[in-house]
Scaffold this active site. Structure first.
Site, mmCIF file in Angstrom:
data_model
loop_
_atom_site.group_PDB
_atom_site.id
_atom_site.type_symbol
_atom_site.label_atom_id
_atom_site.label_comp_id
_atom_site.label_asym_id
_atom_site.label_seq_id
_atom_site.Cartn_x
_atom_site.Cartn_y
_atom_site.Cartn_z
ATOM 1 N N LYS A 13 18.786 25.212 6.861
ATOM 2 C CA LYS A 13 17.344 25.420 7.044
ATOM 3 C C LYS A 13 16.597 24.077 7.018
ATOM 4 O O LYS A 13 15.786 23.792 7.891
ATOM 5 C CB LYS A 13 16.799 26.340 5.934
ATOM 6 C CG LYS A 13 17.520 27.686 5.846
ATOM 7 C CD LYS A 13 16.946 28.576 4.756
ATOM 8 C CE LYS A 13 17.132 28.094 3.333
ATOM 9 N NZ LYS A 13 18.536 28.077 2.862
ATOM 10 N N ARG A 88 11.581 34.706 -0.197
ATOM 11 C CA ARG A 88 12.938 34.963 -0.690
ATOM 12 C C ARG A 88 13.058 36.320 -1.369
ATOM 13 O O ARG A 88 14.139 36.682 -1.816
ATOM 14 C CB ARG A 88 13.285 33.902 -1.731
ATOM 15 C CG ARG A 88 14.222 32.818 -1.248
ATOM 16 C CD ARG A 88 14.323 31.839 -2.397
ATOM 17 N NE ARG A 88 15.522 31.074 -2.366
ATOM 18 C CZ ARG A 88 15.602 29.839 -1.879
ATOM 19 N NH1 ARG A 88 14.575 29.282 -1.299
ATOM 20 N NH2 ARG A 88 16.728 29.189 -1.963
ATOM 21 N N ARG A 127 26.967 17.560 0.090
ATOM 22 C CA ARG A 127 25.633 17.164 0.563
ATOM 23 C C ARG A 127 24.979 16.084 -0.294
ATOM 24 O O ARG A 127 25.083 16.077 -1.512
ATOM 25 C CB ARG A 127 24.739 18.401 0.549
ATOM 26 C CG ARG A 127 23.278 18.059 0.755
ATOM 27 C CD ARG A 127 22.429 19.243 0.929
ATOM 28 N NE ARG A 127 22.404 20.118 -0.216
ATOM 29 C CZ ARG A 127 21.667 21.210 -0.256
ATOM 30 N NH1 ARG A 127 20.952 21.551 0.780
ATOM 31 N NH2 ARG A 127 21.672 21.962 -1.329
ATOM 32 N N ARG A 161 21.727 16.861 -5.461
ATOM 33 C CA ARG A 161 20.942 17.834 -6.212
ATOM 34 C C ARG A 161 21.696 18.356 -7.426
ATOM 35 O O ARG A 161 22.907 18.574 -7.364
ATOM 36 C CB ARG A 161 20.555 19.000 -5.298
ATOM 37 C CG ARG A 161 19.271 18.725 -4.559
ATOM 38 C CD ARG A 161 18.959 19.696 -3.493
ATOM 39 N NE ARG A 161 19.106 21.100 -3.850
ATOM 40 C CZ ARG A 161 18.826 22.097 -3.021
ATOM 41 N NH1 ARG A 161 18.366 21.818 -1.814
ATOM 42 N NH2 ARG A 161 18.990 23.342 -3.381
ATOM 43 N N ARG A 172 23.342 30.986 -6.765
ATOM 44 C CA ARG A 172 22.406 30.935 -5.627
ATOM 45 C C ARG A 172 22.825 31.925 -4.545
ATOM 46 O O ARG A 172 21.982 32.584 -3.927
ATOM 47 C CB ARG A 172 22.344 29.509 -5.071
ATOM 48 C CG ARG A 172 21.549 28.574 -5.970
ATOM 49 C CD ARG A 172 21.903 27.119 -5.741
ATOM 50 N NE ARG A 172 21.503 26.628 -4.453
ATOM 51 C CZ ARG A 172 21.943 25.483 -3.923
ATOM 52 N NH1 ARG A 172 22.811 24.739 -4.599
ATOM 53 N NH2 ARG A 172 21.535 25.091 -2.750
#
Ligand code: AP5
Length: 214
Positions: A13, A88, A127, A161, A172
């Site tokens: 996203k 969400r 990431r 992160r 998540r």
């Protein structure tokens, strides 16, 4: 155009939102980025949500709806808004509909980015982003041209992160399937849903989104 990018953690996203901002002058409204900024600047709300985010749980509807309301009231966008990571929950989706109506905007499309869990785990676990401009990279999938140096701004402060670890990712994903995936039916019923295959190369996914928006 005003669009929602809907998809599980690691679906791409944020990556696609950055492309749309650059190509179409749209404004990205990412509740994840807003919450991380609040955390970094040490506001009362930031301190309150830090542990919830690190565990991979959802922050309360009240907080994120308040953030979006504030940004919609104070931000102008000729190119339209990209809602990234919001809504969400069904309550957030209802609230977004009301907030848009209040400022005379309409939702043009909800792009559902479909990616299998195995690929999500791979994407999230490698990431990192440039701490200066936010450009996203990956240990295997997207490396900067010069190691440790951001292609976009030349920054060298790369950050990972706190919630990009195995345990938080499981939480998540659970939160996505439990609280967010019902939005697929919600927007399908409204005729707004545009599913795309998010598994291709970054450029291929961008092309699929262009085809919808054009
Ligand atoms: P948030 O920041 O929204 O995180 P997320 O939804 O988990 O999504 P990510 O940012 O992890 O993934 P992404 O889909 O943007 O993927 P990316 O482009 O980076 O939310 C974080 C937390 O904040 C939540 O857990 C919650 O606590 C809280 N929160 C936020 N919003 C909330 C809300 N509305 N309500 C309640 N709580 C909220 O891509 C991932 C990696 O893959 C990158 O390395 C990228 O380079 C690579 N990649 C991307 N696309 C491709 C591709 N096509 N092929 C190969 N690699 C790719």
């Amino acid at each position: 155009m005003n669009i929602i990018l809907l998809g599980p953690p690691g679906a791409g996203k944020g990556t696609q939102a950055r492309i749309l901002v650059e190509e179409r002058g749209m404004v990205q409204l990412s509740t994840g980025d807003m919450l991380r900024a609040a955390k970094t600047s040490g506001t009362e709300m930031g301190n309150k949500v830090a542990a919830v985010m690190e565990a991979g749980e959802l922050v309360t509807d009240e907080i994120v709806i308040g953030l979006i309301e504030e940004h919609l009231a104070t931000t102008k966008s000729e190119g339209g808004f990209i809602f990234d990571g919001f809504p969400r929950t069904l309550a957030q989706a209802d609230a977004l509909g009301e907030l848009l109506a209040r400022v005379n905007l309409k939702l043009d499309a909800v792009i559902e980015m479909r990616v299998e869990d195995d690929a999500l785990v791979k994407r999230i676990s490698g990431r990192y982003t440039c701490g200066n401009c936010g450009e996203g990279y990956h240990d295997d999938l997207k490396q900067p041209k010069a190691e440790g140096v951001c292609d976009v701004c030349g920054g060298t402060d790369m950050v990972r992160r706190a919630d990009d670890n195995e345990d938080a990712l499981k939480t998540r994903l659970m939160a996505y399937y439990r609280d967010t995936s019902p939005l697929i039916g919600y927007y399908y019923a409204k005729g707004d849903l545009e599913p795309i295959n998010g598994l291709g190369e970054i450029d291929e996914v961008a092309q699929a989104i262009r085809a919808i928006l054009d």
